[in-house]
Design an enzyme around this catalytic site. Structure first.
Site, PDB file in Angstrom:
ATOM      1  N   LYS A  11     108.153  52.638  52.868  1.00 50.43           N
ATOM      2  CA  LYS A  11     107.032  51.811  53.341  1.00 50.43           C
ATOM      3  C   LYS A  11     106.100  52.662  54.205  1.00 50.43           C
ATOM      4  CE  LYS A  11     105.116  47.653  54.360  1.00 50.43           C
ATOM      5  NZ  LYS A  11     105.305  46.861  55.547  1.00 50.43           N
ATOM      6  N   GLY A  38     104.880  37.164  61.594  1.00 54.11           N
ATOM      7  CA  GLY A  38     105.748  36.364  62.473  1.00 54.11           C
ATOM      8  C   GLY A  38     105.628  34.877  62.169  1.00 54.11           C
TER       9      GLY A  38
END
Ligand code: PAF
Length: 303
Positions: free
Chosen positions: A186, A15
């Protein structure tokens, strides 16, 4: 004051990295944090593994505790924190709020689809490497790729618009109209590496030197390949074991994100990684004994 382009929910390693480079490209970014008294945060970014190696930069960000509607929300909280974090800002999310999930693991976005069914919800996945060296000190450990798309065709234009907006950032993301397949790739790598690094308490690369870990990895990969082929309707383009070993080698010195959480005594993302895989297998009537065993072993160690 110019309109805010992005609110970042969960400024941890990824983030903060994204907040950093969006702001660097001139976008207006605000952080959303749990700390009511926090009005600003200084984030230090340390460059490693690409240009400006060893260089540190510090940038100030506003932390936004207002009640005004949010235009674009980047969700980077840990998967298991998603529900609580979204509830806390639910009053700021409207049918016009674009929500982009960029998290490890699968399924956390279902919270948003349930709470805000009319808000455009899009998904991203990134292989940018970042880790937290200390509070608000992030190491950008290596360059990667970022892909954005939507599971719902009605929101693909919003995914494309974000890709266009971010062309001017460091990330140069790509649009993928089959983002589910990319997220599964992933997930598959995370299923093969992350839980084993916790069970063996070792770095990614060390798994390759442990014969028993390799036997488990092989079994995990075979099961994941079967579930993945059933979900996506096509077999994997490359043997997963080969891919997982390659990633473990290339990220050999890294502690996986799950091992980092475990060592810090924090909840791990096991339920959104192996847990999600086991849940999908059950839904499809497939047997995944190795993944189920690893899931319960990691849960026991981390409870
Ligand atoms: O979760 C992680 O740590 C990463 O996705 C990966 C690829 C396993 C590398 O450490």
């Amino acid at each position: 004051m110019p309109p805010i382009d992005w609110h970042v929910l969960g400024p941890g390693a990824i983030g903060s990295l994204f907040a950093w480079y969006l702001a660097d490209a001139g976008l207006q970014v605000r952080l959303l944090t749990r700390h009511a008294g926090e009005s600003a945060r200084l984030i230090t970014l340390e460059h490693q593994g690409h240009l400006d190696k060893g260089h540190h930069d510090t940038r100030a960000f506003h932390v936004d505790h207002h009640d005004t509607p949010i235009q674009r929300l980047l969700v980077t909280v840990k998967a298991h924190q998603t529900e609580t974090a979204l509830h806390a800002i639910a009053h700021r999310i409207t049918a016009d709020t674009l929500i982009l999930f960029l998290q490890n693991g699968m399924g956390a976005w279902q919270v948003a689809e349930r709470l805000f069914p009319d808000s455009p919800c899009i998904l991203g996945t990134t292989t940018e490497g970042a880790w937290r060296a200390a509070d608000h000190h992030i190491v950008h450990a290596g360059r990667g790729e970022t892909w954005i798309g939507s599971l719902q065709s009605r929101w693909q234009p919003q995914a494309v618009s974000v890709v266009r907006q971010w062309q001017h950032t460091l990330f140069h993301p790509h649009h993928d109209d089959n983002i589910l397949a990319r997220l599964w790739r992933k997930l598959a790598i995370n299923c093969a590496i992350n839980p084993l690094t916790v069970l063996y308490d070792c770095r990614n690369g060390e798994l390759l030197d442990k014969p028993t870990a390799l036997v488990q990895m092989k079994a995990i990969c075979a099961e994941v390949e079967e579930v993945m082929a059933a979900v996506l309707g096509v077999p994997a383009s490359m043997p997963l074991l080969e891919l997982a070993c390659d990633v473990a080698r290339k990220t050999g010195a890294n502690q996986s994100s799950m091992l980092q959480d475990y060592r810090r005594g924090q909840p791990t993302e096991i339920d959104f990684i192996t847990g999600y895989l086991v849940q999908e297998a059950r839904r499809l009537g497939l047997d995944v004994p190795e993944n189920a065993a690893v899931l319960s072993a990691v849960r026991q160690m981390t409870q």
